[in-house]
Write an enzyme that holds these catalytic residues in place. Sequence first.
Site, PDB file in Angstrom:
ATOM      1  N   GLY A 160       0.813  -1.217   0.000  1.00 20.14           N
ATOM      2  CA  GLY A 160       0.000   0.000   0.000  1.00 20.14           C
ATOM      3  C   GLY A 160       0.847   1.269   0.000  1.00 20.14           C
ATOM      4  O   GLY A 160       0.578   2.193  -0.783  1.00 20.14           O
ATOM      5  N   CYS A 215       5.248 -13.386  -0.172  1.00 19.84           N
ATOM      6  CA  CYS A 215       4.242 -13.806  -1.157  1.00 19.84           C
ATOM      7  C   CYS A 215       4.343 -15.239  -1.648  1.00 19.84           C
ATOM      8  O   CYS A 215       3.338 -15.935  -1.721  1.00 19.84           O
ATOM      9  CB  CYS A 215       4.305 -12.881  -2.356  1.00 19.84           C
ATOM     10  SG  CYS A 215       3.748 -11.232  -1.951  1.00 19.84           S
ATOM     11  N   PHE A 253      15.276 -11.253   3.184  1.00 20.91           N
ATOM     12  CA  PHE A 253      14.962 -12.350   2.255  1.00 20.91           C
ATOM     13  C   PHE A 253      15.538 -12.116   0.865  1.00 20.91           C
ATOM     14  O   PHE A 253      15.617 -13.034   0.051  1.00 20.91           O
ATOM     15  CB  PHE A 253      13.452 -12.622   2.198  1.00 20.91           C
ATOM     16  CG  PHE A 253      12.664 -11.702   1.305  1.00 20.91           C
ATOM     17  CD1 PHE A 253      12.212 -10.470   1.758  1.00 20.91           C
ATOM     18  CD2 PHE A 253      12.359 -12.077   0.003  1.00 20.91           C
ATOM     19  CE1 PHE A 253      11.486  -9.621   0.922  1.00 20.91           C
ATOM     20  CE2 PHE A 253      11.616 -11.241  -0.838  1.00 20.91           C
ATOM     21  CZ  PHE A 253      11.191 -10.012  -0.371  1.00 20.91           C
TER      22      PHE A 253
HETATM   23  C1  UDX Z   1       0.574  -7.079   0.854  1.00 21.68           C
HETATM   24  C2  UDX Z   1      -0.792  -7.578   0.421  1.00 21.68           C
HETATM   25  O1  UDX Z   1      -1.791  -6.870   1.011  1.00 21.68           O
HETATM   26  C3  UDX Z   1      -0.860  -9.041   0.573  1.00 21.68           C
HETATM   27  O2  UDX Z   1      -2.090  -9.562   0.221  1.00 21.68           O
HETATM   28  C4  UDX Z   1       0.166  -9.552  -0.351  1.00 21.68           C
HETATM   29  O3  UDX Z   1       0.065 -10.899  -0.575  1.00 21.68           O
HETATM   30  C5  UDX Z   1       1.495  -9.183   0.213  1.00 21.68           C
HETATM   31  O4  UDX Z   1       1.591  -7.827   0.250  1.00 21.68           O
HETATM   32  P1  UDX Z   1       1.927  -6.055   2.671  1.00 21.68           P
HETATM   33  O5  UDX Z   1       1.660  -4.660   2.229  1.00 21.68           O
HETATM   34  O6  UDX Z   1       3.241  -6.653   2.347  1.00 21.68           O
HETATM   35  O7  UDX Z   1       0.783  -6.998   2.145  1.00 21.68           O
HETATM   36  O8  UDX Z   1       1.570  -6.290   4.171  1.00 21.68           O
HETATM   37  P2  UDX Z   1       1.899  -5.391   5.399  1.00 21.68           P
HETATM   38  O9  UDX Z   1       3.188  -4.702   5.199  1.00 21.68           O
HETATM   39  O10 UDX Z   1       1.658  -6.269   6.577  1.00 21.68           O
HETATM   40  O11 UDX Z   1       0.773  -4.265   5.321  1.00 21.68           O
HETATM   41  C6  UDX Z   1      -0.564  -4.432   5.612  1.00 21.68           C
HETATM   42  C7  UDX Z   1      -1.019  -3.231   6.448  1.00 21.68           C
HETATM   43  O12 UDX Z   1      -2.428  -3.283   6.637  1.00 21.68           O
HETATM   44  C8  UDX Z   1      -0.399  -3.189   7.842  1.00 21.68           C
HETATM   45  O13 UDX Z   1       0.268  -1.955   8.016  1.00 21.68           O
HETATM   46  C9  UDX Z   1      -1.595  -3.316   8.787  1.00 21.68           C
HETATM   47  O14 UDX Z   1      -1.452  -2.571   9.976  1.00 21.68           O
HETATM   48  C10 UDX Z   1      -2.721  -2.800   7.923  1.00 21.68           C
HETATM   49  N1  UDX Z   1      -4.051  -3.267   8.337  1.00 21.68           N
HETATM   50  C11 UDX Z   1      -4.264  -4.570   8.580  1.00 21.68           C
HETATM   51  C12 UDX Z   1      -5.084  -2.337   8.469  1.00 21.68           C
HETATM   52  O15 UDX Z   1      -4.885  -1.138   8.272  1.00 21.68           O
HETATM   53  N2  UDX Z   1      -6.332  -2.799   8.829  1.00 21.68           N
HETATM   54  C13 UDX Z   1      -6.561  -4.103   9.098  1.00 21.68           C
HETATM   55  O16 UDX Z   1      -7.695  -4.456   9.443  1.00 21.68           O
HETATM   56  C14 UDX Z   1      -5.494  -5.017   8.966  1.00 21.68           C
HETATM   57  C1  UDX Z   2       7.526 -11.332  -5.547  1.00 16.99           C
HETATM   58  C2  UDX Z   2       7.169 -11.104  -7.027  1.00 16.99           C
HETATM   59  O1  UDX Z   2       8.382 -10.953  -7.788  1.00 16.99           O
HETATM   60  C3  UDX Z   2       6.286  -9.897  -7.176  1.00 16.99           C
HETATM   61  O2  UDX Z   2       5.898  -9.734  -8.529  1.00 16.99           O
HETATM   62  C4  UDX Z   2       5.081 -10.074  -6.296  1.00 16.99           C
HETATM   63  O3  UDX Z   2       4.268  -8.928  -6.364  1.00 16.99           O
HETATM   64  C5  UDX Z   2       5.476 -10.337  -4.863  1.00 16.99           C
HETATM   65  O4  UDX Z   2       6.344 -11.444  -4.788  1.00 16.99           O
HETATM   66  P1  UDX Z   2       9.265 -10.259  -3.827  1.00 16.99           P
HETATM   67  O5  UDX Z   2       8.823 -11.324  -2.886  1.00 16.99           O
HETATM   68  O6  UDX Z   2       9.331  -8.859  -3.347  1.00 16.99           O
HETATM   69  O7  UDX Z   2       8.313 -10.232  -5.109  1.00 16.99           O
HETATM   70  O8  UDX Z   2      10.733 -10.630  -4.358  1.00 16.99           O
HETATM   71  P2  UDX Z   2      11.359 -11.442  -5.576  1.00 16.99           P
HETATM   72  O9  UDX Z   2      12.334 -10.566  -6.229  1.00 16.99           O
HETATM   73  O10 UDX Z   2      10.351 -12.074  -6.431  1.00 16.99           O
HETATM   74  O11 UDX Z   2      12.204 -12.565  -4.808  1.00 16.99           O
HETATM   75  C6  UDX Z   2      11.584 -13.615  -4.075  1.00 16.99           C
HETATM   76  C7  UDX Z   2      12.617 -14.562  -3.536  1.00 16.99           C
HETATM   77  O12 UDX Z   2      13.219 -15.328  -4.566  1.00 16.99           O
HETATM   78  C8  UDX Z   2      13.773 -13.893  -2.811  1.00 16.99           C
HETATM   79  O13 UDX Z   2      14.080 -14.592  -1.636  1.00 16.99           O
HETATM   80  C9  UDX Z   2      14.897 -13.964  -3.812  1.00 16.99           C
HETATM   81  O14 UDX Z   2      16.158 -13.901  -3.212  1.00 16.99           O
HETATM   82  C10 UDX Z   2      14.620 -15.295  -4.461  1.00 16.99           C
HETATM   83  N1  UDX Z   2      15.211 -15.438  -5.807  1.00 16.99           N
HETATM   84  C11 UDX Z   2      14.833 -14.604  -6.811  1.00 16.99           C
HETATM   85  C12 UDX Z   2      16.116 -16.469  -6.066  1.00 16.99           C
HETATM   86  O15 UDX Z   2      16.460 -17.241  -5.174  1.00 16.99           O
HETATM   87  N2  UDX Z   2      16.620 -16.606  -7.339  1.00 16.99           N
HETATM   88  C13 UDX Z   2      16.259 -15.779  -8.356  1.00 16.99           C
HETATM   89  O16 UDX Z   2      16.747 -15.979  -9.482  1.00 16.99           O
HETATM   90  C14 UDX Z   2      15.335 -14.745  -8.085  1.00 16.99           C
END
Ligand code: UDX
Ligand code: UDX
Length: 457
Positions: free
Chosen positions: A16, A275, A337
């Site tokens: 977000g 994810c 990660f």
């Molecule tokens: C996102 C997506 O929303 C999730 O579905 C996706 O698979 C991964 O990325 P992310 O933004 O990474 O999640 O999660 P996080 O950093 O935990 O942020 C979610 C936020 O929502 C938190 O700051 C939390 O406090 C807030 N939240 C949660 C609300 O404001 N209201 C709620 O009821 C629950």
């Molecule tokens: C992923 C997707 O790329 C993104 O499109 C989605 O919205 C959220 O999930 P993210 O989890 O932020 O994004 O990172 P990403 O760059 O995809 O890496 C995921 C994991 O795979 C990491 O731990 C990374 O180190 C690993 N990785 C990636 C490998 O081990 N080898 C590779 O060649 C690429």
Amino acid sequence: MSFEKKILCIGAGYVGGPTMTVIADKCPQHKVTIVDINEEKIAAWQTDDLPIYEPGLLDVVKRTRGKNLFFSTDIPKEIDEADIIFVSVNTPTKTFGEGKGKASDLQYLEKTAHAIVEASNSSKIIIEKSTLPVRTAEALEKILNSNDKGIHFDVISNPEFLAEGTAIHDLENPDRVLIGSRETEEGLKARQTIVDIYKNWVSDERIIRSNVWSSELSKLVANAFLAQRISSINSISALCEHTGADVSEISRAIGADSRIGNKFLNASIGFGGSCFKKDILNLVYISESLGLTEVAEYWENVIKMNDYQEKRFVKRMLSTMFNTLANKKIVLFGFAFKANTGDTRETPAYYVAKMLLEEHANVYITDPKALKNAKIDLAEFGNRIKYVDDPYEAAKDADAVAIMTEWDLYKELDYKKIHDGMRKPAHIYDGRNILDHSKLKEIGFDTHVIGKHSDNI
Ligand code: UDX
Ligand code: UDX
């Protein structure tokens, strides 16, 4: 100043926060507000010490904050005023009840839907930004439209594909933007409203329109395919370690085939992040629920291969350090990660640290951005783990150094100096294939690389 549209985002997290900041930057005609139930987070977004580390994010926040980007904790007021609401709350894997360990926990999403109905006095477009199981939009529509206020909500699916560490670049130059809607007159109109927002900076051919179910499922499938590539190359890395083949050479050779492509082929200690595992488990759960056992098993193996890769890494440490790690000092270089983030959700380094403790090793961790999160994640182990900012300091008197995260910083260190300070024999385990291995060997390290037999270095 009057704005064309009021756009709200509920959830100021890794998705977000950056997403809405870029929308504000690209659409100065609209007012963008981000709310969150976490007051500390909202307070931090209003300082220069943002709650998440993401390269380039602070610059965009500084450009927009107070102009057309605002942060607030008054959720009902902001809901009531908004024309468009992005829902970006977290959807973790369920830890209880039916579907425990696999299904998505949708309680925050449902709570948010009820909060929207309660606070609204006008019709709005609601956008699923969070990754959700297919057909969630139906449940959302039900909750939202069972109101007796005479107002209507259109639900749009617009999953976010940004990767952490490159979020700003990904948002500013997306490969594609996916917008799914109901294919009714109202649904198509709502879809066009969201298309028009993205058109401020994304060319029309990169905006994919689809039905709402395809959009929801595409996000899960994109992550499953990406993770599957890593598990595939990691499975080959195991094979390489037992033959004369080198997994980096294999990646180069197969990646040159345009049908395969050269990205996401780096063998590693395994994939992490919030994810991949969660979304594949979700896909597995949906498939199982529909009785599609073979489909569920197919995708579940991607996760099994990842677990195997993490375990294999520690087993290799054990076997190359004379089958005992007890009281040996092992230093993890990196805990995030992946590089360029402080995020540690599902990081392979966590599992490696835990397995090392089980072997009674003395574990030290260093990381340029993730030490704060590492301490929280590993709190249960108290002072059995030491956290050190400086990698040279951390490696002093160590028996082994293991690269967990591919930070550029670790490529540039003086490994001669590190070797001099370590106990001998000094071992190095490159879990990311980022170091100059022949040079390490020359310095005198016992060098261990993923996907390469040590005799081949
Ligand atoms: C996102 C997506 O929303 C999730 O579905 C996706 O698979 C991964 O990325 P992310 O933004 O990474 O999640 O999660 P996080 O950093 O935990 O942020 C979610 C936020 O929502 C938190 O700051 C939390 O406090 C807030 N939240 C949660 C609300 O404001 N209201 C709620 O009821 C629950
Ligand atoms: C992923 C997707 O790329 C993104 O499109 C989605 O919205 C959220 O999930 P993210 O989890 O932020 O994004 O990172 P990403 O760059 O995809 O890496 C995921 C994991 O795979 C990491 O731990 C990374 O180190 C690993 N990785 C990636 C490998 O081990 N080898 C590779 O060649 C690429």
